[in-house]
Design a protein around this motif. Structure first.
Motif, PDB file in Angstrom:
ATOM      1  N   TYR A 104       5.524   5.973 -10.485  1.00 35.55           N
ATOM      2  CA  TYR A 104       5.636   5.310  -9.186  1.00 35.55           C
ATOM      3  C   TYR A 104       6.821   4.352  -9.208  1.00 35.55           C
ATOM      4  O   TYR A 104       7.353   3.995 -10.253  1.00 35.55           O
ATOM      5  N   GLY A 105       7.232   3.932  -7.995  1.00 31.27           N
ATOM      6  CA  GLY A 105       8.267   2.918  -7.883  1.00 31.27           C
ATOM      7  C   GLY A 105       9.682   3.440  -7.814  1.00 31.27           C
ATOM      8  O   GLY A 105      10.627   2.650  -7.754  1.00 31.27           O
ATOM      9  N   ARG A 106       9.872   4.756  -7.812  1.00 31.49           N
ATOM     10  CA  ARG A 106      11.215   5.291  -7.678  1.00 31.49           C
ATOM     11  C   ARG A 106      11.725   5.100  -6.243  1.00 31.49           C
ATOM     12  O   ARG A 106      10.951   4.868  -5.319  1.00 31.49           O
ATOM     13  N   ALA A 107      13.038   5.220  -6.086  1.00 31.57           N
ATOM     14  CA  ALA A 107      13.600   5.218  -4.740  1.00 31.57           C
ATOM     15  C   ALA A 107      13.042   6.398  -3.949  1.00 31.57           C
ATOM     16  O   ALA A 107      12.685   7.437  -4.526  1.00 31.57           O
TER      17      ALA A 107
ATOM     18  N   PRO B 111       0.773  -1.247   0.000  1.00 35.93           N
ATOM     19  CA  PRO B 111       0.000   0.000   0.000  1.00 35.93           C
ATOM     20  C   PRO B 111       0.800   1.290   0.000  1.00 35.93           C
ATOM     21  O   PRO B 111       0.311   2.316  -0.469  1.00 35.93           O
ATOM     22  N   ALA B 112       2.019   1.306   0.559  1.00 35.95           N
ATOM     23  CA  ALA B 112       2.794   2.540   0.638  1.00 35.95           C
ATOM     24  C   ALA B 112       3.700   2.640  -0.587  1.00 35.95           C
ATOM     25  O   ALA B 112       4.523   1.753  -0.828  1.00 35.95           O
ATOM     26  N   LEU B 113       3.536   3.706  -1.365  1.00 39.44           N
ATOM     27  CA  LEU B 113       4.204   3.814  -2.653  1.00 39.44           C
ATOM     28  C   LEU B 113       4.845   5.181  -2.821  1.00 39.44           C
ATOM     29  O   LEU B 113       4.293   6.195  -2.394  1.00 39.44           O
ATOM     30  N   THR B 114       6.001   5.201  -3.484  1.00 44.40           N
ATOM     31  CA  THR B 114       6.570   6.483  -3.897  1.00 44.40           C
ATOM     32  C   THR B 114       5.864   6.936  -5.168  1.00 44.40           C
ATOM     33  O   THR B 114       5.567   6.132  -6.041  1.00 44.40           O
ATOM     34  N   LEU B 115       5.601   8.234  -5.251  1.00 46.13           N
ATOM     35  CA  LEU B 115       4.914   8.801  -6.415  1.00 46.13           C
ATOM     36  C   LEU B 115       5.572  10.100  -6.841  1.00 46.13           C
ATOM     37  O   LEU B 115       6.086  10.860  -6.014  1.00 46.13           O
ATOM     38  N   SER B 116       5.513  10.350  -8.129  1.00 47.62           N
ATOM     39  CA  SER B 116       5.852  11.656  -8.695  1.00 47.62           C
ATOM     40  C   SER B 116       4.850  11.928  -9.809  1.00 47.62           C
ATOM     41  O   SER B 116       4.414  10.997 -10.491  1.00 47.62           O
ATOM     42  N   VAL B 117       4.455  13.163  -9.986  1.00 47.89           N
ATOM     43  CA  VAL B 117       3.570  13.556 -11.079  1.00 47.89           C
ATOM     44  C   VAL B 117       4.356  14.496 -11.986  1.00 47.89           C
ATOM     45  O   VAL B 117       4.782  15.577 -11.560  1.00 47.89           O
ATOM     46  N   GLU B 118       4.580  14.061 -13.221  1.00 48.75           N
ATOM     47  CA  GLU B 118       5.364  14.831 -14.180  1.00 48.75           C
ATOM     48  C   GLU B 118       4.626  14.896 -15.509  1.00 48.75           C
ATOM     49  O   GLU B 118       4.285  13.862 -16.084  1.00 48.75           O
ATOM     50  N   GLU B 119       4.353  16.115 -15.965  1.00 52.06           N
ATOM     51  CA  GLU B 119       3.663  16.344 -17.234  1.00 52.06           C
ATOM     52  C   GLU B 119       2.364  15.537 -17.318  1.00 52.06           C
ATOM     53  O   GLU B 119       2.040  14.946 -18.344  1.00 52.06           O
TER      54      GLU B 119
ATOM     55  N   PRO C  93     -11.383   4.739   2.893  1.00 50.83           N
ATOM     56  CA  PRO C  93     -11.988   5.122   1.621  1.00 50.83           C
ATOM     57  C   PRO C  93     -11.955   6.619   1.350  1.00 50.83           C
ATOM     58  O   PRO C  93     -11.955   7.037   0.191  1.00 50.83           O
ATOM     59  N   ARG C  94     -11.906   7.424   2.421  1.00 54.14           N
ATOM     60  CA  ARG C  94     -12.008   8.878   2.241  1.00 54.14           C
ATOM     61  C   ARG C  94     -10.732   9.622   2.606  1.00 54.14           C
ATOM     62  O   ARG C  94     -10.737  10.852   2.613  1.00 54.14           O
ATOM     63  N   HIS C  95      -9.654   8.904   2.914  1.00 54.32           N
ATOM     64  CA  HIS C  95      -8.436   9.606   3.325  1.00 54.32           C
ATOM     65  C   HIS C  95      -7.191   8.890   2.828  1.00 54.32           C
ATOM     66  O   HIS C  95      -7.115   7.658   2.836  1.00 54.32           O
ATOM     67  N   LEU C  96      -6.214   9.705   2.446  1.00 56.18           N
ATOM     68  CA  LEU C  96      -4.917   9.211   2.023  1.00 56.18           C
ATOM     69  C   LEU C  96      -3.851  10.109   2.623  1.00 56.18           C
ATOM     70  O   LEU C  96      -3.993  11.342   2.625  1.00 56.18           O
ATOM     71  N   LEU C  97      -2.794   9.493   3.155  1.00 50.53           N
ATOM     72  CA  LEU C  97      -1.682  10.256   3.716  1.00 50.53           C
ATOM     73  C   LEU C  97      -0.538  10.319   2.716  1.00 50.53           C
ATOM     74  O   LEU C  97      -0.297   9.369   1.978  1.00 50.53           O
ATOM     75  N   SER C  98       0.180  11.422   2.716  1.00 46.81           N
ATOM     76  CA  SER C  98       1.388  11.527   1.911  1.00 46.81           C
ATOM     77  C   SER C  98       2.382  12.435   2.612  1.00 46.81           C
ATOM     78  O   SER C  98       2.009  13.265   3.453  1.00 46.81           O
ATOM     79  N   LEU C  99       3.643  12.262   2.290  1.00 52.90           N
ATOM     80  CA  LEU C  99       4.683  13.117   2.840  1.00 52.90           C
ATOM     81  C   LEU C  99       4.815  14.359   1.970  1.00 52.90           C
ATOM     82  O   LEU C  99       4.842  14.266   0.741  1.00 52.90           O
TER      83      LEU C  99
ATOM     84  N   ASP D 296      14.320   9.849  -4.637  1.00 57.85           N
ATOM     85  CA  ASP D 296      14.120  10.383  -5.986  1.00 57.85           C
ATOM     86  C   ASP D 296      12.667  10.740  -6.283  1.00 57.85           C
ATOM     87  O   ASP D 296      12.372  11.286  -7.352  1.00 57.85           O
ATOM     88  N   ALA D 297      11.755  10.434  -5.375  1.00 59.11           N
ATOM     89  CA  ALA D 297      10.326  10.646  -5.615  1.00 59.11           C
ATOM     90  C   ALA D 297       9.857  11.955  -4.984  1.00 59.11           C
ATOM     91  O   ALA D 297      10.508  12.509  -4.093  1.00 59.11           O
ATOM     92  N   GLN D 298       8.707  12.417  -5.448  1.00 63.13           N
ATOM     93  CA  GLN D 298       8.131  13.639  -4.887  1.00 63.13           C
ATOM     94  C   GLN D 298       7.466  13.386  -3.545  1.00 63.13           C
ATOM     95  O   GLN D 298       7.418  14.263  -2.689  1.00 63.13           O
TER      96      GLN D 298
END
Length: 311
Positions: free
Chosen positions: A234-237, A221-229, A250-256, A240-242
């Motif tokens: 996903y899946g970066r170290a 469930p815990a994943l690295t993510l970046s949004v580019e263009e 269902p109604r909440h997601l945590l992120s750094l 290296d991720a955002q």
């Protein structure tokens, strides 16, 4: 994973904590038990039956040795999480300054305590073993021949026989023994957790809610993510991720992130995050019963089985 076994060792361990899975449950009618809807991505067409969260997210002997002390560490962290999650669900996630510190822990914990981390560890160890074997056979051929003659009475000649004997020597080493017993992995996962926890301590916590739709959660469930263009990568170290994300209901997601903040995202963004969860899961995703997500998951699972891009 339901925790059973002796007080010393725990054989069946949860990779997705029961505290987290319980947030995706609904109670059965007339005071029944809490139920979760697991979805087997390997068999998308089958009827998926509701289950209690204690029956889901388990793995046999993920930590094969000295598991009790590590389970105690995980348990101590997870016991502190419910109060902070209650504050998230109440709409006051940052009323207590300590909540942000508490909420970072399950994000890091689920990133490290995963089959993916175990696979990366195993592949890394195998690469190191292969490099060592090549180094020993290329740099120390005469020493290998002398040792083989001393041990076996045989004169080794070609590279194949030298390689086989070198592999035999390496296989007898304490490092290989610790690897095969699981002791090396156990030490690595705890060390990595503490190092990542220190790195994450410089980040704050973002709480994301959907305008519409619901989040689901996968068995990784815990994943690295970046949004580019406009693309979700996903899946970066971690470095290296955002961001690093974790659904907590269902109604909440945590992120750094860089500040403690509450965000709202569109249905399309929820779909993208759910698709990533489906794509990277080992086998199962979990959702709240009656969420209406089953057709969406079935389509994505069939595309995944066909080898198409799901994210």
């Amino acid at each position: 994973m339901r925790c059973v076994g002796t007080a010393q060792e725990t054989s069946r361990q949860h990779l997705v904590s029961r505290v987290l899975l319980a947030l995706f449950t609904a109670r059965e009618p007339k005071g029944g038990s809490l139920q979760l809807l697991p979805f087997d991505l390997h068999h998308p067409g089958r009827v998926h039956k509701r289950m209690h969260p204690s029956q889901c997210g388990r793995f046999e002997n993920f930590i094969a040795v000295e598991s009790a002390s590590l389970e105690a560490l995980w348990g101590d962290l997870e016991r502190r999480v419910p109060a902070a999650i209650d504050a998230v669900r109440a709409g006051t996630p940052f009323a207590n300054p300590r909540h942000a510190d508490t909420l970072r822990d399950p994000i890091v914990l689920h990133f490290v305590r995963s089959r993916h981390f175990r696979d990366v560890h195993t592949a890394s160890f195998e690469r190191a073993r292969t490099r060592l074997l090549a180094k020993v056979t290329s740099k120390y051929p005469e020493q290998l021949r002398l040792e083989a003659l001393r041990e076996t009475g045989l004169h080794l000649s070609g590279p194949a026989s030298l390689g086989a004997f070198a592999e035999r020597l390496i296989g007898r080493s304490s490092v290989m023994h610790d690897h095969e017993s699981g002791k090396f992995f156990r030490a690595n996962i705890e060390d990595t957790f503490h190092r990542m926890r220190d790195l994450a301590s410089t980040w704050r916590v973002e709480v994301t809610m959907p305008e519409s739709g619901q989040f689901l959660i996968g068995d990784r469930p815990a994943l690295t993510l970046s949004v580019e263009e406009g693309r979700t990568i996903y899946g970066r170290a971690f470095g290296d991720a955002q961001t690093l994300v974790l659904p907590i209901g269902p109604r909440h997601l945590l992120s750094l992130g860089r500040e403690d903040v509450t965000l709202t995202v569109s249905q399309s963004f929820v779909d993208r995050l759910n698709t990533v969860q489906i794509h990277v899961a080992h086998r199962d995703v979990y959702m709240r019963p009656e969420s209406g997500l089953e057709p969406f998951v079935e389509r994505a699972a069939k595309l995944r089985l066909a080898g198409g891009r799901t994210a």
